[in-house]
Scaffold this active site. Structure first.
Site, PDB file in Angstrom:
ATOM      1  N   GLU A 193       0.824  -1.200   0.000  1.00 12.19           N
ATOM      2  CA  GLU A 193       0.000   0.000   0.000  1.00 12.19           C
ATOM      3  C   GLU A 193       0.859   1.250   0.000  1.00 12.19           C
ATOM      4  O   GLU A 193       1.876   1.307   0.680  1.00 12.19           O
ATOM      5  CB  GLU A 193      -0.890   0.007   1.240  1.00 12.19           C
ATOM      6  CG  GLU A 193      -1.904  -1.088   1.162  1.00 12.19           C
ATOM      7  CD  GLU A 193      -2.910  -1.036   2.294  1.00 12.19           C
ATOM      8  OE1 GLU A 193      -2.805  -0.149   3.155  1.00 12.19           O
ATOM      9  OE2 GLU A 193      -3.804  -1.892   2.279  1.00 12.19           O
ATOM     10  N   CYS A 197       3.005   8.396   1.534  1.00  4.07           N
ATOM     11  CA  CYS A 197       3.395   7.479   2.613  1.00  4.07           C
ATOM     12  C   CYS A 197       3.815   6.154   1.963  1.00  4.07           C
ATOM     13  O   CYS A 197       3.022   5.500   1.294  1.00  4.07           O
ATOM     14  CB  CYS A 197       2.242   7.287   3.586  1.00  4.07           C
ATOM     15  SG  CYS A 197       2.640   6.184   4.954  1.00  4.07           S
ATOM     16  N   CYS A 224       4.786  -6.888   8.126  1.00  8.48           N
ATOM     17  CA  CYS A 224       5.732  -6.369   9.117  1.00  8.48           C
ATOM     18  C   CYS A 224       5.986  -7.427  10.174  1.00  8.48           C
ATOM     19  O   CYS A 224       5.090  -8.191  10.526  1.00  8.48           O
ATOM     20  CB  CYS A 224       5.189  -5.101   9.773  1.00  8.48           C
ATOM     21  SG  CYS A 224       6.418  -4.263  10.816  1.00  8.48           S
ATOM     22  N   CYS A 278       3.605  -4.840  16.733  1.00  8.29           N
ATOM     23  CA  CYS A 278       3.008  -3.855  17.640  1.00  8.29           C
ATOM     24  C   CYS A 278       1.519  -4.192  17.781  1.00  8.29           C
ATOM     25  O   CYS A 278       0.832  -4.423  16.795  1.00  8.29           O
ATOM     26  CB  CYS A 278       3.190  -2.449  17.077  1.00  8.29           C
ATOM     27  SG  CYS A 278       4.925  -2.005  16.842  1.00  8.29           S
ATOM     28  N   CYS A 286      -1.384  -2.302  15.819  1.00  9.79           N
ATOM     29  CA  CYS A 286      -1.195  -2.041  14.387  1.00  9.79           C
ATOM     30  C   CYS A 286      -1.765  -3.173  13.537  1.00  9.79           C
ATOM     31  O   CYS A 286      -1.495  -4.350  13.793  1.00  9.79           O
ATOM     32  CB  CYS A 286       0.287  -1.859  14.090  1.00  9.79           C
ATOM     33  SG  CYS A 286       0.634  -1.542  12.348  1.00  9.79           S
ATOM     34  N   SER A 336       8.916   5.774  16.962  1.00  9.51           N
ATOM     35  CA  SER A 336       7.621   5.420  17.541  1.00  9.51           C
ATOM     36  C   SER A 336       7.823   5.062  19.004  1.00  9.51           C
ATOM     37  O   SER A 336       8.233   3.958  19.342  1.00  9.51           O
ATOM     38  CB  SER A 336       7.013   4.236  16.780  1.00  9.51           C
ATOM     39  OG  SER A 336       6.766   4.605  15.447  1.00  9.51           O
ATOM     40  N   LEU A 337       7.525   6.023  19.855  1.00  8.04           N
ATOM     41  CA  LEU A 337       7.747   5.840  21.297  1.00  8.04           C
ATOM     42  C   LEU A 337       6.586   5.038  21.894  1.00  8.04           C
ATOM     43  O   LEU A 337       6.782   3.963  22.441  1.00  8.04           O
ATOM     44  CB  LEU A 337       7.868   7.222  21.946  1.00  8.04           C
ATOM     45  CG  LEU A 337       8.186   7.285  23.429  1.00  8.04           C
ATOM     46  CD1 LEU A 337       9.539   6.665  23.725  1.00  8.04           C
ATOM     47  CD2 LEU A 337       8.143   8.734  23.926  1.00  8.04           C
ATOM     48  N   CYS A 377      -2.703   5.714   9.742  1.00  8.04           N
ATOM     49  CA  CYS A 377      -1.580   4.985  10.344  1.00  8.04           C
ATOM     50  C   CYS A 377      -2.017   3.667  10.937  1.00  8.04           C
ATOM     51  O   CYS A 377      -3.022   3.594  11.636  1.00  8.04           O
ATOM     52  CB  CYS A 377      -0.978   5.770  11.495  1.00  8.04           C
ATOM     53  SG  CYS A 377      -0.473   7.409  11.073  1.00  8.04           S
TER      54      CYS A 377
END
Ligand code: SAH
Length: 384
Positions: free
Chosen positions: A117, A152, A159, A163, A166, A263-264, A382
């Site tokens: 994407e 983006c 991935c 996370c 996500c 990404s905290l 996101c």
């Protein structure tokens, strides 16, 4: 077919075979290859090296649709390339989802049929917008119905980082994208949208599917091609990492590099490990140390992204912990209220909680912005 196939002796035949095998080392497709690669190619074709520059210009700057369209090349040379089965290798635009807010999500097919994407986000609002970039402080010419756009870009199919909030994580990782497939996403969208940097102001965020720092070499090669070939300045690019710590100093040493976002997402190890299992490998201490040592350029700031999950990491106490963590780092914080999705066991906090969190940071002198969700209605936001 070339004359060498019609040659005589066995030795000659072997030599010819080696030559043919040598040709196979020129990888197909051309997209993703740099000037040095093209120089090797034209050398093999016994052509002067300016032919390499012409090819580079045609592919990355003009984005011609096929080798036959490299108009600066004589016909016989275009033919020779085609005869060798070399093609540019544009990704195929498989589908297109248009959001009410102007965002367009594209599904691009790679040559092996895998899809990734890429998201087109037009129109800046002159400041910190919803796209994750931070190029909003420049003067902008009023043109068409948008004055800048952000693309983006994905770095992997799926991935591996897992996370918990996500959606991409649910796919697992299928494979890395090649440099050509990363550059190809940008070129395909520029062609589709009929825009051309540097005249048109384009920002890139490497925040699509995948973890760019787990595909570091291809990602960096793509960055070089995008800067030197496509003509997008590095200052308009931002890469986001979930915290692959050793790659942070690696990026810092790159002479040409995007800006860095981290990404905290949680202010202490207990919470961060729960949300981002990668924190077991590189904990907050290691992450923040790397961030602190990152060599920022003049006027450059680091970005920390923080996905707010209702009643999980969004309390005022959590905000105060973030202040302690990032104090002294030249950084800003981008707050992202969770974009919900199927199978995601978290909720989006209320606007009130988001504003409360932001207020704690701002009062402590830490610039904090709320990222406006883009394309939520088409699952382009996101983590979607
Ligand atoms: N792998 C990289 C880049 C991709 S994610 C990284 O982790 O940084 C880009 C940003 O979207 C990250 O900051 C990530 O934390 C955030 N994100 C992921 N899922 C989200 C969701 N469901 N809602 C809002 N933001 C999300």
């Amino acid at each position: 077919m070339s004359a060498r196939w019609r040659s005589g002796s066995r030795l000659e035949l072997e030599a010819n075979l080696l030559q043919v095998m040598g040709h196979l080392t020129v990888p197909n497709p051309l997209l993703g290859q740099d000037l040095a690669d093209f120089q090797g190619l034209v050398e093999e074709l016994q052509e002067p090296s300016y032919r390499a520059h012409q090819l580079f210009e045609s592919i990355y700057r003009q984005r011609v649709s096929s080798v036959e369209e490299v108009s600066t090349w004589p016909l016989r040379l275009r033919q020779e390339i085609a005869d060798r089965g070399l093609s540019i290798g544009w990704p195929k635009l498989e589908s297109r989802f248009q959001s009410a807010d102007g965002t367009v999500r594209y599904l691009l097919a790679c040559t092996d049929g895998q899809t990734v994407e890429t998201v087109w986000m037009p129109q800046g609002d002159g400041g910190e917008t919803g796209d994750g970039s931070e190029a909003g402080d420049e003067a902008s010419p009023a043109a068409r119905n948008w004055d800048r756009a952000t693309i983006c870009v994905s770095s992997q199919v799926g991935c591996a980082v897992d996370c918990q909030f996500c959606l991409t994580a649910q796919l697992g990782v299928k494979r890395n994208l090649t440099a050509g497939e990363i550059v190809g996403q940008v070129c395909a969208l520029l062609r589709e949208q009929r825009v051309s940097p540097p005249e048109d102001r384009i920002n890139l965020v490497f925040m699509g599917m995948g973890e760019p720092f787990l595909n570091y070499e291809n990602f960096m090669k793509a960055v070089h091609l995008l800067v030197e070939g496509v003509g997008i300045p590095e200052s308009r690019m931002t890469v986001s990492t979930a915290g692959i710590v050793p790659r942070i100093p690696d990026l810092g040493r790159e002479p040409v590099r995007p800006k860095l976002a981290i990404s905290l997402n949680a202010p202490n190890d207990e919470l961060r490990t729960r949300l981002m299992p990668i924190n077991k490998k590189w904990n907050l201490r290691a992450l923040i140390d790397a961030a602190r040592s990152f060599p920022l350029r003049t006027r450059e700031r680091l970005t920390f992204e923080y996905v707010l999950l209702d009643q999980v990491n969004d309390s005022l106490e959590n905000a105060r912990e973030v202040v302690e963590l990032v104090r002294g780092i030249r950084a800003k914080v981008n707050l992202i209220a969770l974009n919900p999705g199927p199978g995601i066991a978290f909720a989006t906090p209320s606007q009130e909680r988001v504003l409360g969190f932001q207020q704690v940071l701002v009062s402590a002198g830490i610039p904090a912005y709320i990222r406006r969700p883009r394309g939520r209605d088409i699952y382009a936001a996101c983590g979607n």
